[in-house]
Design an enzyme around this catalytic site. Structure first.
Site, mmCIF file in Angstrom:
data_model
loop_
_atom_site.group_PDB
_atom_site.id
_atom_site.type_symbol
_atom_site.label_atom_id
_atom_site.label_comp_id
_atom_site.label_asym_id
_atom_site.label_seq_id
_atom_site.Cartn_x
_atom_site.Cartn_y
_atom_site.Cartn_z
ATOM 1 N N ASP A 45 0.941 -1.320 0.244
ATOM 2 C CA ASP A 45 0.003 0.231 0.112
ATOM 3 C C ASP A 45 0.842 1.537 -0.037
ATOM 4 O O ASP A 45 0.545 2.566 0.162
ATOM 5 C CB ASP A 45 -1.045 0.027 1.136
ATOM 6 C CG ASP A 45 -0.383 -0.071 2.727
ATOM 7 O OD1 ASP A 45 0.955 -0.137 2.673
ATOM 8 O OD2 ASP A 45 -1.339 0.095 3.636
ATOM 9 N N SER A 46 2.220 1.080 -0.052
ATOM 10 C CA SER A 46 3.213 1.985 -0.205
ATOM 11 C C SER A 46 2.846 2.833 -1.569
ATOM 12 O O SER A 46 3.264 4.027 -1.992
ATOM 13 C CB SER A 46 4.713 1.716 0.007
ATOM 14 O OG SER A 46 4.761 0.507 -0.831
ATOM 15 N N ASP A 84 -1.274 -6.247 -0.713
ATOM 16 C CA ASP A 84 -1.203 -5.764 0.475
ATOM 17 C C ASP A 84 -2.680 -5.216 0.698
ATOM 18 O O ASP A 84 -3.096 -4.278 0.183
ATOM 19 C CB ASP A 84 -0.371 -4.440 0.591
ATOM 20 C CG ASP A 84 0.219 -4.270 2.077
ATOM 21 O OD1 ASP A 84 -0.111 -4.756 2.877
ATOM 22 O OD2 ASP A 84 1.060 -3.230 1.969
ATOM 23 N N LYS A 114 -1.129 -9.661 2.286
ATOM 24 C CA LYS A 114 -0.507 -9.068 3.591
ATOM 25 C C LYS A 114 -1.347 -8.243 4.283
ATOM 26 O O LYS A 114 -2.181 -7.613 3.985
ATOM 27 C CB LYS A 114 0.920 -8.327 3.311
ATOM 28 C CG LYS A 114 1.534 -7.877 4.631
ATOM 29 C CD LYS A 114 2.924 -7.403 4.128
ATOM 30 C CE LYS A 114 2.644 -5.881 3.803
ATOM 31 N NZ LYS A 114 2.358 -4.932 4.737
ATOM 32 N N GLU A 116 -1.488 -5.760 8.533
ATOM 33 C CA GLU A 116 -0.846 -5.139 9.555
ATOM 34 C C GLU A 116 -1.451 -5.522 10.883
ATOM 35 O O GLU A 116 -2.489 -5.709 10.936
ATOM 36 C CB GLU A 116 -0.798 -3.855 9.279
ATOM 37 C CG GLU A 116 0.131 -3.443 8.044
ATOM 38 C CD GLU A 116 0.333 -1.829 7.950
ATOM 39 O OE1 GLU A 116 -0.046 -1.021 8.697
ATOM 40 O OE2 GLU A 116 0.810 -1.478 6.892
ATOM 41 N N GLU A 183 9.276 -4.295 10.348
ATOM 42 C CA GLU A 183 9.467 -2.917 10.074
ATOM 43 C C GLU A 183 9.979 -2.240 11.164
ATOM 44 O O GLU A 183 9.105 -1.885 12.023
ATOM 45 C CB GLU A 183 8.343 -2.404 9.449
ATOM 46 C CG GLU A 183 8.671 -1.063 8.506
ATOM 47 C CD GLU A 183 7.674 -0.664 7.614
ATOM 48 O OE1 GLU A 183 6.781 -1.199 7.085
ATOM 49 O OE2 GLU A 183 7.828 0.747 7.091
HETATM 50 O O1 KIV Z 1 3.459 -1.230 1.757
HETATM 51 C C1 KIV Z 1 4.682 -1.577 1.476
HETATM 52 O O2 KIV Z 1 5.576 -1.244 0.872
HETATM 53 C C2 KIV Z 1 5.137 -2.313 2.885
HETATM 54 C C3 KIV Z 1 6.559 -2.798 2.894
HETATM 55 C C4 KIV Z 1 7.314 -1.595 3.434
HETATM 56 C C5 KIV Z 1 6.637 -3.961 3.661
HETATM 57 O O3 KIV Z 1 4.367 -2.827 3.750
#
Ligand code: KIV
Length: 278
Positions: A45-46, A84, A114, A116, A183
């Protein structure tokens, strides 16, 4: 086309070889990263920050994440593609989490998701794993909770916080996560977490003892310079190469150098003559 890496292979790698993971957000980045031979591609989600120019990761939703994950899935033939789960796509209820995780698999052809959080997301992880969806956990500086942390700050710095981290990692592994991203936590704590769980830990700013590493591809390639956390290593400065090429293009257009004859389409001289007569 080489054989796709599998989730059991990722789990079995613990203690045997280091795992590599990179983010990817579209077809070309997926092609490059896949060809590099990394094990996992995370459609993080970056995306919100490095592709969409947002301040944090909170505003990106399922629509954008599915759209980009599908593009990455098309470009990756070897690496596992992990979607994510965006903010509020899994927190409100187990049912909603399961439905959204399923959408990553069905609509975006991801191989895993993924999310969190630690103990508080264990019911969601269990439900997904029971439905056959592989889940990667994410602990430490979880950006979706940055407001709660008071910013993007290193986590697990007190004995109490480190204890909670270890317990959270064990809870995630017990619930069925096939790997856990750690992280921005002290290296010594990451080492303890790594020893405490049977599944691979994937570090980002968590030191060398993790079972693998993940970085944001824009940081690795030097495509994003709004800020660079201490844990980033730039392996190239592609922004300089790109800007140089684009300046050259603009100059050639302005000077009439581009397009040259070789870039145009010609018709037969006879046909031109016929046109002159009309
Ligand atoms: O969203 C992302 O890129 C991440 C990574 C930094 C692990 O969660």
């Amino acid at each position: 086309m080489s054989k796709r890496v599998t989730v059991p292979e990722i789990i079995a790698a613990k203690g045997k070889r280091k795992l590599s993971e990179l983010t990817a957000y579209d077809y070309p980045t997926a092609l490059w990263a896949d060809k590099s031979g990394v094990d996992m591609l995370l459609v993080g989600d970056s995306l919100a920050m490095v592709v969409l120019g947002q301040e944090d990761t909170l505003s990106v939703g399922m629509t954008e994440m599915l759209h980009h994950t599908l593009a990455v899935s098309r470009g990756a033939s070897r690496a596992i593609v992990i979607g994510d789960m965006p903010f509020m796509s899994y927190q409100a209820s187990v049912e909603q989490a399961l439905i959204n995780a399923g959408r990553f698999m069905k609509e975006a052809r991801a191989s895993a998701v993924k999310l969190e959080g630690g103990a508080r997301v264990v019911p969601q992880v269990r439900a997904m794993v029971e439905a056959g969806i592989p889940v990667q956990g994410h602990l430490g500086l979880t950006p979706q909770s940055a407001a709660q942390f008071g910013g993007f700050k290193v986590q697990g710095k007190t004995a109490e916080a480190a204890k909670v981290l270890i317990e959270d990692a064990q809870a995630l592994a017990e619930a069925g996560c096939f790997s856990i991203v750690l992280e921005a936590i002290p290296s010594s704590i990451a080492e303890m977490v790594t020893e405490a769980v049977p599944v691979p830990t994937i570090g980002i700013g968590a030191g060398p003892s993790c079972d693998g590493q993940v970085l944001v591809i824009h940081d690795v390639l030097g495509l994003f310079d709004r800020f660079a956390p201490r844990f980033v290593k730039k392996y190239a400065k592609l922004d300089e190469v790109i800007i140089k090429a684009l300046v050259k293009y603009r100059e050639e257009v302005e000077q009439g150098i581009f397009p040259g004859p070789e870039h145009g389409f010609m018709i037969d001289e006879q046909e031109v003559k016929k046109l002159d007569k009309t």
